[in-house]
Design a protein around this motif. Structure first.
Motif, PDB file in Angstrom:
ATOM      1  N   SER A 370     -77.897  -3.756 -89.775  1.00 28.95           N
ATOM      2  CA  SER A 370     -78.204  -2.345 -89.519  1.00 28.95           C
ATOM      3  C   SER A 370     -79.003  -1.738 -90.665  1.00 28.95           C
ATOM      4  O   SER A 370     -79.936  -0.959 -90.438  1.00 28.95           O
ATOM      5  CB  SER A 370     -76.901  -1.559 -89.306  1.00 28.95           C
ATOM      6  N   ALA A 371     -78.646  -2.088 -91.906  1.00 25.21           N
ATOM      7  CA  ALA A 371     -79.365  -1.546 -93.062  1.00 25.21           C
ATOM      8  C   ALA A 371     -80.816  -2.014 -93.077  1.00 25.21           C
ATOM      9  O   ALA A 371     -81.732  -1.243 -93.368  1.00 25.21           O
ATOM     10  CB  ALA A 371     -78.658  -1.955 -94.355  1.00 25.21           C
ATOM     11  N   ILE A 372     -81.035  -3.297 -92.768  1.00 26.88           N
ATOM     12  CA  ILE A 372     -82.402  -3.844 -92.749  1.00 26.88           C
ATOM     13  C   ILE A 372     -83.228  -3.164 -91.662  1.00 26.88           C
ATOM     14  O   ILE A 372     -84.378  -2.774 -91.886  1.00 26.88           O
ATOM     15  CB  ILE A 372     -82.356  -5.364 -92.534  1.00 26.88           C
ATOM     16  N   MET A 373     -82.646  -3.022 -90.485  1.00 28.43           N
ATOM     17  CA  MET A 373     -83.375  -2.397 -89.379  1.00 28.43           C
ATOM     18  C   MET A 373     -83.627  -0.913 -89.650  1.00 28.43           C
ATOM     19  O   MET A 373     -84.670  -0.364 -89.288  1.00 28.43           O
ATOM     20  CB  MET A 373     -82.601  -2.574 -88.069  1.00 28.43           C
ATOM     21  N   GLU A 374     -82.679  -0.246 -90.298  1.00 26.81           N
ATOM     22  CA  GLU A 374     -82.862   1.163 -90.642  1.00 26.81           C
ATOM     23  C   GLU A 374     -84.027   1.332 -91.611  1.00 26.81           C
ATOM     24  O   GLU A 374     -84.843   2.251 -91.487  1.00 26.81           O
ATOM     25  CB  GLU A 374     -81.576   1.722 -91.263  1.00 26.81           C
ATOM     26  N   SER A 375     -84.118   0.415 -92.600  1.00 31.32           N
ATOM     27  CA  SER A 375     -85.216   0.479 -93.551  1.00 31.32           C
ATOM     28  C   SER A 375     -86.553   0.284 -92.847  1.00 31.32           C
ATOM     29  O   SER A 375     -87.527   0.992 -93.110  1.00 31.32           O
ATOM     30  CB  SER A 375     -85.037  -0.594 -94.633  1.00 31.32           C
ATOM     31  N   ALA A 376     -86.613  -0.681 -91.926  1.00 27.24           N
ATOM     32  CA  ALA A 376     -87.853  -0.931 -91.195  1.00 27.24           C
ATOM     33  C   ALA A 376     -88.244   0.257 -90.335  1.00 27.24           C
ATOM     34  O   ALA A 376     -89.415   0.635 -90.257  1.00 27.24           O
ATOM     35  CB  ALA A 376     -87.701  -2.188 -90.342  1.00 27.24           C
ATOM     36  N   ALA A 377     -87.257   0.871 -89.698  1.00 28.14           N
ATOM     37  CA  ALA A 377     -87.531   2.010 -88.816  1.00 28.14           C
ATOM     38  C   ALA A 377     -88.000   3.229 -89.590  1.00 28.14           C
ATOM     39  O   ALA A 377     -88.752   4.066 -89.068  1.00 28.14           O
ATOM     40  CB  ALA A 377     -86.282   2.349 -88.011  1.00 28.14           C
ATOM     41  N   SER A 378     -87.593   3.333 -90.856  1.00 34.11           N
ATOM     42  CA  SER A 378     -87.927   4.510 -91.656  1.00 34.11           C
ATOM     43  C   SER A 378     -89.275   4.373 -92.357  1.00 34.11           C
ATOM     44  O   SER A 378     -89.667   5.258 -93.117  1.00 34.11           O
ATOM     45  CB  SER A 378     -86.843   4.745 -92.711  1.00 34.11           C
ATOM     46  N   GLY A 379     -89.961   3.268 -92.118  1.00 31.41           N
ATOM     47  CA  GLY A 379     -91.221   3.047 -92.819  1.00 31.41           C
ATOM     48  C   GLY A 379     -91.027   2.449 -94.193  1.00 31.41           C
ATOM     49  O   GLY A 379     -91.863   2.606 -95.081  1.00 31.41           O
ATOM     50  N   PHE A 380     -89.878   1.797 -94.407  1.00 34.52           N
ATOM     51  CA  PHE A 380     -89.577   1.092 -95.650  1.00 34.52           C
ATOM     52  C   PHE A 380     -89.432   2.028 -96.838  1.00 34.52           C
ATOM     53  O   PHE A 380     -89.829   1.721 -97.954  1.00 34.52           O
ATOM     54  CB  PHE A 380     -90.617  -0.001 -95.936  1.00 34.52           C
ATOM     55  N   THR A 381     -88.860   3.205 -96.582  1.00 34.90           N
ATOM     56  CA  THR A 381     -88.441   4.050 -97.686  1.00 34.90           C
ATOM     57  C   THR A 381     -87.270   3.362 -98.372  1.00 34.90           C
ATOM     58  O   THR A 381     -86.680   2.423 -97.832  1.00 34.90           O
ATOM     59  CB  THR A 381     -88.004   5.431 -97.190  1.00 34.90           C
ATOM     60  N   ASP A 382     -86.938   3.813 -99.551  1.00 37.67           N
ATOM     61  CA  ASP A 382     -85.970   3.085-100.359  1.00 37.67           C
ATOM     62  C   ASP A 382     -84.530   3.323 -99.930  1.00 37.67           C
ATOM     63  O   ASP A 382     -83.732   3.948-100.631  1.00 37.67           O
ATOM     64  CB  ASP A 382     -86.143   3.419-101.840  1.00 37.67           C
ATOM     65  N   ILE A 383     -84.196   2.821 -98.770  1.00 38.98           N
ATOM     66  CA  ILE A 383     -82.807   2.785 -98.335  1.00 38.98           C
ATOM     67  C   ILE A 383     -82.174   1.552 -98.971  1.00 38.98           C
ATOM     68  O   ILE A 383     -82.707   0.450 -98.861  1.00 38.98           O
ATOM     69  CB  ILE A 383     -82.713   2.681 -96.797  1.00 38.98           C
ATOM     70  N   ARG A 384     -81.065   1.737 -99.653  1.00 37.94           N
ATOM     71  CA  ARG A 384     -80.442   0.591-100.316  1.00 37.94           C
ATOM     72  C   ARG A 384     -79.826  -0.329 -99.272  1.00 37.94           C
ATOM     73  O   ARG A 384     -79.089   0.097 -98.413  1.00 37.94           O
ATOM     74  CB  ARG A 384     -79.381   1.053-101.324  1.00 37.94           C
ATOM     75  N   MET A 385     -80.162  -1.617 -99.398  1.00 43.24           N
ATOM     76  CA  MET A 385     -79.674  -2.610 -98.459  1.00 43.24           C
ATOM     77  C   MET A 385     -78.625  -3.469 -99.126  1.00 43.24           C
ATOM     78  O   MET A 385     -78.906  -4.095-100.141  1.00 43.24           O
ATOM     79  CB  MET A 385     -80.834  -3.469 -97.939  1.00 43.24           C
TER      80      MET A 385
END
Length: 388
Positions: A370-385
Motif C-alpha cells: 500500500s505504501a509503494i502504491m500510494e507513493s506512485a499514485a502521489s507522483g512520488f512525493t516523499d511518502i516514507r515507505m
C-alpha cells in the motif's frame, strides 16, 4: 548451544547442518592440530577438518584455536562464520617473521565463511550451487565490486573470506549511497544473456524475455493473492495490475540484460565506520554479500530494496547520481511495479502449493504494498515507505 572441549588429547567438535534458529552461536574451545581433531560427521565438521588441516600446512608447531562459530540459517544457505587463531610455536614454520633460523611465536587471527546451499541439488536453483556463486563473485571482482574472496569451491560448499561490517541502515544511507551507486554501476556492467535465473550455463537466464520471467515468478502469485479476498488492499492490488499493464510493453521489449544481485536488502550491503571521521558517525561501504539470488535482467530491479532502506525517493538522489542515471517518472513506476510484485511474492508460500502465508506475514507485506502504491499514485512525493 555450547559444546565444551573434552580434555587436551582427542578434543572434538560437532556442529550440525543448520537446523534451528538463525544466528545460533556455538562456542568452541581450543583445538590443537594435529594433536587434536574436529570430530563429527555433519557437513560443517567434515569441511572444517579439511580446511583447517590445510590452514595448518601440516606443521606440528602450529596451534589452531577456533574461538567462535556463528551459524546463520537463511532461505538459501546455511552459513557458518568462523573466528579462529593459529599460533606458531616458534621455529622455521610458515609464520616466519625474521627471515631464517628460529622465529618467535606469532599469532594469526582471522575469520572465514563456510556457505552451504540449503536445498537439495536436484531442486535448488542453479545459481545456488557453490560453483555458480563463485562464478558470480569472480565476475564482479573483475570489475571492482567489493565481494568476498573465494578460497575454495566444492560440490557441496563454498569457503569465502569474511566481509567486515554491519547491515546498511537508513542512518548510513547519506554517506554510503554515493559509494553504492558506483558499485551498482560496476555490478550491472556485467552483461548477461536471457532473463531470470541461470540455466545450464552461468550468466544465461532460462527465459527468452524479461516479461516471461515476471509472468512466471510474480504474476501467478498476484492471481493467488487477488483471489483470496481481504488479504491486501483491493485498491493497491488494482493499481499494481494497472502498473503492470501500463509497462507490459517495456517488460516484453527489454533487451539489455545485466547480472543482478536480486536481494540488496540491508543485511547484504555491509558497511563499516569511517575511521577518518573523528566523530565516528560516518559509514563507508565494505562489501556486497550473499550472491545466491542473482538473476539476469533489468537493473532497475536491484533498486527496490535500496529504496526501502532509504524510505523516500528523495533520499535516493545521490544513489542515482553516482549510478549515472537520473530516474524518470517511468523508471520510478517500474521500480514501484517490481517492489509491489515482490510484496505479493512474500504473501504466498514458496513450496509450490500457492497457499498463502500466515496472516501476520501477509499484513506486513500488504502494508508495504500500500505504501509503494500510494507513493506512485502521489507522483512520488516523499511518502516514507516501510520496506526495511
Amino acid at each position: 548451544k555450547r559444546e565444551k572441549m573434552q580434555g587436551s588429547g582427542g578434543v572434538g567438535v560437532s556442529v550440525g547442518d543448520g537446523a534451528g534458529a538463525p544466528w545460533c552461536e556455538t562456542e568452541i574451545g581450543t583445538v590443537t592440530m594435529p594433536g587434536g581433531k574436529i570430530e563429527g560427521t555433519d557437513s560443517f565438521a567434515i569441511a572444517a577438518r579439511e580446511e583447517f588441516a590445510q590452514q595448518q600446512n601440516n606443521d606440528s608447531h602450529n596451534k589452531l584455536e577456533i574461538t567462535l562459530v556463528k551459524r546463520i540459517t537463511s532461505f538459501d544457505n546455511v552459513v557458518f562464520l568462523v573466528w579462529y587463531k593459529i599460533t606458531s610455536g616458534g621455529g622455521g614454520d610458515l609464520f616466519a617473521t625474521t627471515g631464517s633460523g628460529w622465529n618467535p611465536p606469532v599469532a594469526l587471527e582471522a575469520r572465514t565463511v563456510f556457505r552451504f546451499p540449503r536445498k537439495d541439488p536436484a531442486t535448488r536453483p542453479r545459481q545456488h550451487t557453490p560453483s555458480r556463486q563463485a562464478w558470480v563473485a569472480g565476475q564482479w571482482r573483475d570489475v571492482g565490486v567489493p565481494v568476498a574472496n573465494t578460497d575454495k569451491v566444492t560440490d557441496t560448499y563454498l569457503v569465502e573470506g569474511f566481509v567486515e561490517g554491519e547491515a546498511l541502515q537508513t542512518a548510513a544511507v547519506e554517506a554510503v549511497f554515493p559509494q553504492l551507486g558506483h558499485t551498482l554501476a560496476r555490478m550491472h556492467s556485467v552483461k548477461t544473456k536471457g532473463f531470470g535465473p541461470f540455466g545450464d550455463t552461468p550468466g544465461v537466464g532460462v527465459f527468452d524475455t524479461w516479461d516471461a520471467f515476471i509472468q512466471d515468478f510474480f504474476i501467478q502469485k498476484l492471481a493467488v493473492v487477488k483471489a483470496a479476498k481481504g488479504t491486501a488492499d483491493s485498491a493497491a492490488l488494482q493499481q499494481l495490475d494497472q502498473l503492470y499493464a501500463k509497462h507490459r510493453s517495456y517488460l516484453v521489449e527489454f533487451d539489455n540484460s545485466s547480472l543482478l544481485h536480486g536481494d540488496l536488502c540491508g543485511d547484504n550491503v555491509r558497511v563499516v565506520k569511517d575511521s577518518s571521521d573523528p566523530t565516528g558517525g560516518t559509514y563507508k561501504l565494505s562489501g556486497i554479500v550473499d550472491l545466491c539470488d542473482v538473476i539476469c535482467g533489468d537493473p532497475l530491479y536491484d533498486f527496490v530494496e535500496l529504496l526501502g532502506i532509504a524510505g523516500t525517493w528523495g533520499s535516493t538522489v545521490a544513489l542515482q547520481q553516482a549510478y549515472g542515471r537520473e530516474f524518470t517518472r517511468r523508471d520510478k513506476e517500474i521500480v514501484s511495479l517490481y517492489g509491489g510484485l515482490i510484496c505479493v511474492l512474500f504473501m504466498v508460500k514458496d513450496d509450490g502449493s500457492n497457499r498463502l502465508r500466515s496472516s501476520s506475514h501477509i499484513d506486513e507485506y500488504a502494508e508495504k504494498l500500500s505504501a509503494i502504491m500510494e507513493s506512485a499514485a502521489s507522483g512520488f512525493t516523499d511518502i516514507r515507505m516501510s520496506q526495511d
